[in-house]
Design an enzyme around this catalytic site. Structure first.
Site, PDB file in Angstrom:
ATOM      1  N   ARG A 204       0.900  -1.156   0.000  1.00 60.06           N
ATOM      2  CA  ARG A 204       0.000   0.000   0.000  1.00 60.06           C
ATOM      3  C   ARG A 204       0.932   1.197   0.000  1.00 60.06           C
ATOM      4  NH1 ARG A 204      -0.389   4.663   3.485  1.00 60.06           N
ATOM      5  NH2 ARG A 204      -2.556   5.354   3.590  1.00 60.06           N
ATOM      6  N   ASP A 206       1.958   4.974   0.399  1.00 57.89           N
ATOM      7  CA  ASP A 206       1.581   6.202   1.093  1.00 57.89           C
ATOM      8  C   ASP A 206       1.821   7.421   0.196  1.00 57.89           C
ATOM      9  OD1 ASP A 206       0.816   7.342   3.741  1.00 57.89           O
ATOM     10  OD2 ASP A 206       2.790   8.300   3.603  1.00 57.89           O
ATOM     11  N   GLU A 236      -2.516   5.145  -1.962  1.00 60.35           N
ATOM     12  CA  GLU A 236      -3.308   6.031  -1.118  1.00 60.35           C
ATOM     13  C   GLU A 236      -3.581   7.325  -1.888  1.00 60.35           C
ATOM     14  OE1 GLU A 236      -1.462   8.355   1.746  1.00 60.35           O
ATOM     15  OE2 GLU A 236      -3.278   8.752   2.900  1.00 60.35           O
ATOM     16  N   ASP A 316      -6.737   7.069   9.225  1.00 63.39           N
ATOM     17  CA  ASP A 316      -6.592   8.492   8.889  1.00 63.39           C
ATOM     18  C   ASP A 316      -7.869   9.281   9.060  1.00 63.39           C
ATOM     19  OD1 ASP A 316      -3.950   9.031   8.281  1.00 63.39           O
ATOM     20  OD2 ASP A 316      -4.118   8.271   6.235  1.00 63.39           O
ATOM     21  N   ARG A 364      -7.148   5.244  16.732  1.00 64.94           N
ATOM     22  CA  ARG A 364      -6.031   4.291  16.782  1.00 64.94           C
ATOM     23  C   ARG A 364      -5.975   3.645  18.168  1.00 64.94           C
ATOM     24  NH1 ARG A 364      -1.691   8.160  13.446  1.00 64.94           N
ATOM     25  NH2 ARG A 364      -3.007   8.326  11.604  1.00 64.94           N
TER      26      ARG A 364
END
Lengths: 480, 480
Positions: A204, A206, A236, A316, A364
């Site tokens: 993935r 960033d 992303e 996020d 988180r």
């Protein structure tokens, strides 16, 4: 273009490693002071989740129907989210180090579960050794071209003066890598290759749009696919980006636009006043949702659409439950929508047991250790929802059409060879009747696939076919 | 106490890795801007010496009679001397990385050559990841106890304010490790064990006296000797330190006190005005030299004396040639003195081809690539001098006595079982006659062992035996 088949059929589970599970088996943790597990999350503080803890939870994840993990960054970092990498070739010691990744990959692969890592290549941390090198040696450092330095001496830690090098989001802790410098490209491509060769199943990526170096991502794809043609690459990118899914860069994107519309439709009436980046979570009705769905499905080739990473939330942003103001019916419909869409659904850790929290850092939080703190009904629902998707290939890769969209009601048809599925959502508070044309239905009989307890087949004997949908009902019928 | 036999019989060669040999085979060097090989050394600047370069030079070192290498630090560091470690588990990428150490160990061991590394455990660099961790997370870092922090926020890079943590020599770049914190001890002991298990043959310990934690060095010895009972431990202690050589810490020390007296005696008359630490290089005559020799030999057990690392200079001081004002006769006598002493002689790279330079950074110059720039006569002399030592075990581990010391003349006797050697130095400008008592000589005949071309045996037929020593002559006779 072609994308990895396994990704099209996967159910992903996203893990924020410091907060999912703590094994107690990481020796490096003995050496440090951790924040107690379950402390309300703050910008700083390590709670000690680790990769062996994930291994311990593989039975749980299997039972949840998960077939692939997406881990937030795990390389050595001084940040609890580990987006500030200081060593790209080592797994963070607090996570158990590289040995723990070996153990996780072996255990996951033994049950056909894939593991995708988060690649943060636009910027490193102030502790990344070439930056340290420049900091110590100034213009004499042989690594001076690895960053974008404005003047000397460097000021990475001066509180009273701005930093004087390019940094992501102007955060001095995150010096940008100068990817125009070929040795930096070589370094990053070697990191990409190294971990694929080590056994991970994809990356993935960033903030990939911030790396504008011509050809970088094309070279990245080549290196990765050479090392493993089945590796999955997902970017992303928070909005539409057709140029990125033409076969020469990524297989899919994190599907934030679909998330925005999904929560806007199913949550209309109970949405909190929340926005994130360009996601506004505006309440929409079924026709608007159907239009957006059609628009999004038309953006990319079918291969890419089936390899999108569909999600309801992430590390996020606020958790979907929280955005939906903890409306359980809306949340469950949104989950079922994802489970019946092309593109791999991705469950953000803890959503399945009822975690509900505002945006970073709240979202988180530590996964509760004691299942007395879990919403086990919701967990059972999730298990049934993933099972529904796994049972019916047509729900994963079947072509999709909107059959009906009015008010708060949406009916979709999926078709794959001679298999058909009808997926109907009533997101409203009132019962509705939808009259479907018999021509829209297959000749083969449709059995009820959802809810799990239902036993009401659908047949085209009368036309138009009246479809009764109670308030907040989701119904799925399939021919297979 | 016991010390490793191989060390007693070794001829060491000390290498400053950035400046000895560049292979051209290190890919990481392609990524950086190096200072050209041979640039006058400055505090900063990497010239690109690497471990593969040492492999390429093993034939040369073999021919020089070298049987063990002592390398200045090689772990990842942003300093060209690499005393500022940022990663204790990786060899610096510019040196070729850990693979290059593997190659060097394998190639050296294949010719029975040992490799000792420099262990810098009192302090790390500002770029050492736990320090970076504390820098990023402040008091919330789980690594906060790894250092000795005075207040917050940390100021490692503030030019206008003092640093606020313990640092070696008050150099902010070198935060001291808190060895009183057990996890730090565990970390350092694991590093020690790790590289011994990897295959190195010992550690030279940097500034060991600065680690005052009770039992640390005893535990260090245990860990290292458990991993390899033949590993050699030599401490960087510049003066006398009997407590450190009692069998529970080190095998030997860098023998700076002997160096001081050696250059003072052989160089008297041509010494530059130079001092370093408490070494003053005062001119002394033979009786004073003999007294100092007796004093130093009485400090330690014989096992330790034979395992001392005897040197004429190092990376931390001016080269001996320079201190001796390039007096070739004095320098050669000093070399021969070391080659006929108990304790392993250590040649500082380049001394053997005539390098002559003032203290740090000048003494860390690049080894000339072109042998037209070498003093090849001196190199031949060194080869003969090491061969002398290797040929006669009595010169390595035989007991030592001063037979005669007057003016500028010194005569020593070495004895081992039934072997005897006489070693005589006339460090003066005039020829001398020494009258030795016949009782001081063995009954077996003494053959000339030095100079290599000489063929003048010595016999006890007359008494006293007249020994003729031309100006600046060195003579060695042996029974074996």
């Amino acid at each position: 273009m072609t994308t990895p088949d396994w990704a099209k059929h996967a159910v992903f589970y996203q893990i924020f490693p410091d907060r999912f599970a703590r094994s107690g088996a990481v020796e490096a943790q003995e050496a440090v002071q951790l924040t107690p597990w379950g402390t309300p999350p703050a910008e700083q503080g390590f709670q000690g989740g680790d990769l062996y803890g994930i291994v311990d939870r593989l039975d749980y994840l299997d039972a949840l129907g998960v077939t692939a993990l997406y881990l937030n960054p795990i390389f050595a970092s001084a940040a609890n989210h580990r987006y500030h990498t200081y060593d790209y070739y080592e797994v963070d010691p607090l996570l158990g180090g590289t040995d723990a990744l070996r153990a996780l990959l072996d255990a996951a692969h033994a049950r056909d579960m894939r593991v995708v890592l988060d690649g943060v290549f636009n910027h490193a941390s102030r502790g990344f050794w070439p930056f340290h090198h420049v900091l110590e040696n100034g213009p004499d450092s042989p690594y001076v071209d690895w960053f974008k330095i404005e003047d000397w001496p460097l000021r990475p830690y001066a509180s009273d003066q701005p930093h004087n090098y390019a940094a992501w989001y102007d955060i001095p802790a995150l010096p940008e890598l100068n990817t125009d410098h070929p040795p930096v490209q070589d370094f990053l491509l070697d990191v990409a290759r190294h971990w694929i060769a080590f056994g991970i199943d994809g990356w993935r990526l960033d903030v990939p749009r911030e790396i504008e170096t011509d050809g970088f991502w094309e070279a990245f794809r080549t290196v990765v696919k050479d090392a493993n043609p089945e590796a999955y690459l997902v970017g992303e990118i928070w909005d539409e980006a057709p140029a990125w899914l033409q076969g020469d860069r990524f297989d899919g994107l994190m599907n934030y636009p679909l998330l925005d519309a999904t929560l806007g439709f199913f949550g209309a009436g109970s949405l909190r006043d929340y926005s994130k980046a360009h996601l506004t979570f505006d309440p929409i009705d079924a026709p608007a949702f159907a239009d957006e769905l059609d628009r999004l499905l038309a953006l990319y080739e079918w291969e890419a659409t089936c390899a999108q990473l569909n999600l309801l939330d992430s590390h996020d942003m606020a958790r979907a439950q929280w955005i939906l103001n903890n409306n359980p019916a809306a949340f469950r419909q949104a989950v079922l929508f994802l489970m019946t869409m092309p593109g791999a659904p991705c469950i953000y850790y803890g959503d399945e047991i009822g975690l509900s929290a505002a945006g970073d850092p709240h979202c988180r939080e530590a996964f509760p250790r004691d299942d007395a703190d879990w919403d086990t009904d919701l967990l059972s629902f999730y298990q049934a929802a993933t099972a529904l998707r796994h049972r019916h290939e047509v729900l994963r890769t079947g072509r999709i059409e909107v059959l009906h969209a009015s008010g708060r009601t949406l009916v979709l048809r999926r078709t794959l060879a001679d298999a058909t599925a009808l997926v109907a959502f009533n997101a409203g508070a009132d019962a509705v009747q939808v009259a479907l044309e018999a021509a829209a239905l297959p000749t083969k009989p449709l059995s009820s696939a959802w809810p799990p307890s239902a036993n009401a087949p659908l047949s085209a004997s009368s036309s138009p076919l009246p479809l009764s949908l109670p308030p907040r009902a989701t119904r799925v019928w399939t021919t297979d």
